[in-house]
Design an enzyme around this catalytic site. Sequence first.
Site, PDB file in Angstrom:
ATOM      1  CB  SER A  14      -0.984   0.000   1.175  1.00 29.79           C
ATOM      2  OG  SER A  14      -0.335   0.198   2.403  1.00 29.79           O
ATOM      3  CG  HIS A 111      10.042   1.276  12.233  1.00 33.51           C
ATOM      4  ND1 HIS A 111       9.859  -0.085  12.054  1.00 33.51           N
ATOM      5  CD2 HIS A 111       9.967   1.481  13.575  1.00 33.51           C
ATOM      6  CE1 HIS A 111       9.687  -0.655  13.221  1.00 33.51           C
ATOM      7  NE2 HIS A 111       9.750   0.262  14.166  1.00 33.51           N
ATOM      8  CD  GLU A 144      27.685  -1.066   8.550  1.00 35.96           C
ATOM      9  OE1 GLU A 144      28.181  -1.652   9.519  1.00 35.96           O
ATOM     10  OE2 GLU A 144      28.342  -0.429   7.719  1.00 35.96           O
ATOM     11  CG  ASP A 147      13.350  -1.024  11.760  1.00 37.83           C
ATOM     12  OD1 ASP A 147      13.391  -0.816  10.534  1.00 37.83           O
ATOM     13  OD2 ASP A 147      12.614  -1.873  12.284  1.00 37.83           O
ATOM     14  CD  GLU A 176       3.044   3.188   7.565  1.00 37.50           C
ATOM     15  OE1 GLU A 176       3.728   2.735   6.643  1.00 37.50           O
ATOM     16  OE2 GLU A 176       2.585   2.448   8.470  1.00 37.50           O
TER      17      GLU A 176
HETATM   18  C1  GAR Z   1       3.805  -0.580   6.730  1.00 37.80           C
HETATM   19  O1  GAR Z   1       3.048  -0.289   7.875  1.00 37.80           O
HETATM   20  C2  GAR Z   1       5.266  -0.233   6.941  1.00 37.80           C
HETATM   21  O2  GAR Z   1       5.462   0.933   7.685  1.00 37.80           O
HETATM   22  C3  GAR Z   1       5.726  -1.444   7.706  1.00 37.80           C
HETATM   23  O3  GAR Z   1       5.116  -2.526   7.049  1.00 37.80           O
HETATM   24  C4  GAR Z   1       3.861  -2.096   6.505  1.00 37.80           C
HETATM   25  C5  GAR Z   1       3.831  -2.469   5.044  1.00 37.80           C
HETATM   26  O4  GAR Z   1       2.554  -2.211   4.482  1.00 37.80           O
HETATM   27  N1  GAR Z   1       7.162  -1.564   7.733  1.00 37.80           N
HETATM   28  C6  GAR Z   1       7.841  -2.073   8.785  1.00 37.80           C
HETATM   29  O5  GAR Z   1       7.294  -2.516   9.766  1.00 37.80           O
HETATM   30  C7  GAR Z   1       9.353  -2.055   8.641  1.00 37.80           C
HETATM   31  N2  GAR Z   1       9.972  -2.411   9.876  1.00 37.80           N
HETATM   32  P1  GAR Z   1       2.374  -2.032   2.919  1.00 37.80           P
HETATM   33  O6  GAR Z   1       2.993  -3.278   2.264  1.00 37.80           O
HETATM   34  O7  GAR Z   1       0.899  -1.984   2.734  1.00 37.80           O
HETATM   35  O8  GAR Z   1       3.085  -0.777   2.501  1.00 37.80           O
END
Ligand code: GAR
Length: 199
Positions: A14, A111, A144, A147, A176
């Site tokens: 998304s 993140h 490195e 997150d 986001e």
């Molecule tokens: C999102 O909430 C993103 O911030 C998170 O995974 C989801 C992916 O959703 N990322 C993390 O947790 C990275 N540590 P999406 O595939 O619908 O964009």
Amino acid sequence: MKAKLGIFISGRGSNMLAILEACRSGALADCAVVEFVFSNKCEAAGLRKAEALGVSTFCIDNEGLKRKSHEKKLLEVLERKDFDLIILAGYMRVISADFVRLFPKKIINIHPADTKVHQGLGAYDWAWKERLIETKLTVHFVEEGLDTGEIIHQEIVNLQGADSLEEVERRGLAVEHVFYSEAIKKVINGKEFKALSGK
Ligand code: GAR
């Protein structure tokens, strides 16, 4: 000259779709274009969605591959691609220090929590279990470590009154989808990007 983005995903994509939309007719329309979408999961729903929108995609499934061999295969493809920034958008595979060192300040991640407080998977789960009244989404350069890395931008999500994990996630994703593109724009317009673009 528009910045060329390579987007890495692992699942539904998304955030990738929001960035694509921003490049085509939103906040990034004047400064960025999506060059390709890559996934480490060949069944990722996001890949099909990107293809349907005419974006070039490829996948190298990491199933059964050690990190080093997976990244070696990925680098072989990336060598033939033209891109300025790698955008991690729900890319759920840890990137090795060796890989990160090849692209200093060229890999950006989102993140869904304050990276100083929470790292790794399940950030919305954590926010819900802790009954946080707000959470702070983070866009940062990938360095490195998991997150971690220089913070580009953080944005607060109000979670007051959220009564389920689904609601926490719904509110977070809505933010986001807007703020990741804004943070990418900040990098493209900033001195960090100008320093890189003389490749
Ligand atoms: C999102 O909430 C993103 O911030 C998170 O995974 C989801 C992916 O959703 N990322 C993390 O947790 C990275 N540590 P999406 O595939 O619908 O964009």
